[in-house]
Design a protein around this motif. Sequence first.
Motif, PDB file in Angstrom:
ATOM      1  N   HIS A   1       0.154   7.082   6.811  1.00 16.38           N
ATOM      2  CA  HIS A   1       0.068   6.202   5.901  1.00 16.38           C
ATOM      3  C   HIS A   1       0.061   5.164   6.885  1.00 16.38           C
ATOM      4  O   HIS A   1      -0.781   3.781   7.431  1.00 16.38           O
TER       5      HIS A   1
ATOM      6  N   GLY B   1       3.551  12.058   4.207  1.00 16.75           N
ATOM      7  CA  GLY B   1       2.082  10.960   3.816  1.00 16.75           C
ATOM      8  C   GLY B   1       3.029   9.659   4.864  1.00 16.75           C
ATOM      9  O   GLY B   1       1.614   8.801   5.210  1.00 16.75           O
TER      10      GLY B   1
ATOM     11  N   LYS C   1       1.322  -1.522   0.114  1.00 16.56           N
ATOM     12  CA  LYS C   1       0.020  -0.228  -0.307  1.00 16.56           C
ATOM     13  C   LYS C   1       0.732   1.160   0.252  1.00 16.56           C
ATOM     14  O   LYS C   1       0.096   1.933  -0.699  1.00 16.56           O
ATOM     15  N   TRP C   2       2.354   1.310   0.679  1.00 18.60           N
ATOM     16  CA  TRP C   2       3.195   1.947   0.724  1.00 18.60           C
ATOM     17  C   TRP C   2       3.635   2.919  -1.228  1.00 18.60           C
ATOM     18  O   TRP C   2       3.590   4.248  -1.177  1.00 18.60           O
TER      19      TRP C   2
ATOM     20  N   LYS D   1       7.067  12.643   1.538  1.00 18.14           N
ATOM     21  CA  LYS D   1       6.769  11.318   2.338  1.00 18.14           C
ATOM     22  C   LYS D   1       7.236  10.999   3.688  1.00 18.14           C
ATOM     23  O   LYS D   1       6.166   9.973   3.948  1.00 18.14           O
TER      24      LYS D   1
ATOM     25  N   GLU E   1       2.213   2.230  -3.164  1.00 20.76           N
ATOM     26  CA  GLU E   1       1.543   2.379  -4.566  1.00 20.76           C
ATOM     27  C   GLU E   1       1.296   4.514  -3.844  1.00 20.76           C
ATOM     28  O   GLU E   1       0.931   4.810  -5.182  1.00 20.76           O
ATOM     29  N   LYS E   2       1.563   4.393  -2.548  1.00 21.59           N
ATOM     30  CA  LYS E   2       1.297   6.230  -2.946  1.00 21.59           C
ATOM     31  C   LYS E   2       2.433   6.532  -2.555  1.00 21.59           C
ATOM     32  O   LYS E   2       2.498   8.199  -3.428  1.00 21.59           O
ATOM     33  N   GLU E   3       3.870   6.392  -2.666  1.00 24.20           N
ATOM     34  CA  GLU E   3       4.835   6.753  -1.924  1.00 24.20           C
ATOM     35  C   GLU E   3       5.479   7.680  -3.430  1.00 24.20           C
ATOM     36  O   GLU E   3       5.539   9.089  -4.013  1.00 24.20           O
TER      37      GLU E   3
ATOM     38  N   ASN F   1       3.661   9.441  -5.684  1.00 24.00           N
ATOM     39  CA  ASN F   1       2.991  10.631  -5.323  1.00 24.00           C
ATOM     40  C   ASN F   1       3.552  11.524  -4.331  1.00 24.00           C
ATOM     41  O   ASN F   1       2.946  12.812  -4.719  1.00 24.00           O
TER      42      ASN F   1
END
Length: 205
Positions: free
Chosen positions: A92, A88, A71-72, A85, A74-76, A78
Motif C-alpha cells: 500500500h 499488505g 484506501k487502506w 497486514k 478498505e483493504k485491511e 482482507n
Amino acid sequence: MSRRYDSEEAKRIIREKAYELFSLYGYNQTSIGDISKASGYSKGHIYYHFENKEKLFVLLAQNSMHEWYAKWMEKEPNYSSATEKWYGMAKHVLYNYQTPLLKAGQELGANPKSSPESVRKLYELAVVPMSTYRSIFLEGIERGEFENGNVDEWTALVGTWLGGLCQLTNTQPLQSLEPLFEQAITIFLSSIKKRGKLHEDRINR
C-alpha cells in the motif's frame, strides 16, 4: 438571468482545479491567478473561501492523506493477521507514496516564505500512517504474533525504513520494487516475531 451562486459548488471546483495545477506545475509555479482562471472564479472568491494559497494547498494535502487512509481501511479486512497486514501495508505504501501533490508539498516545506503553521500542518500528516503502523504492531502483540516490545520504537524504525525505500520510486518501476518492500518487512518482522510464529510463517511461506 445569472445563475445562483452555490458556495459548496464553488469550493469543490476551486479545490479540483487547484489540485490539478499543483500536481502539474508544483506549488511555487501555481498562483492564485492561475487557479482563478482555471476554475472560473475570481481571486476574491478563492481568498474568501480558503484565505490564501498556502491554506488551500494544506487542505488539499490533508484530503489526500485522508484518502490514503480510506484506501487502506478498505483493504485491511482482507488480511487475517497482523503479519499479513504488514505485507499488505508495505504494498500500500509503495503504490500510494508518489501522490500528485508530493513534489508541491516538498516545495512548500522548503520555501523560506512559507508560514511555520502551514509547514507544521504538512509534517503532522505523517501522524496518519505512523498511527496506522502502530495499531498493526499492537494487534500483533495482542494476537500473540509479536513479542512484547517498544511499539513506538518499532513504528519509528519501520516508518523510516519504508520512507527511505520509497525514494527508489523516483527511479524504478513500482512493480519491480515489490520484492524489495516485501523483503524489508520479512527482515523487520523476524526481529519481533515470537519464535513459534516465526517458524510457522517460514513453513507457510
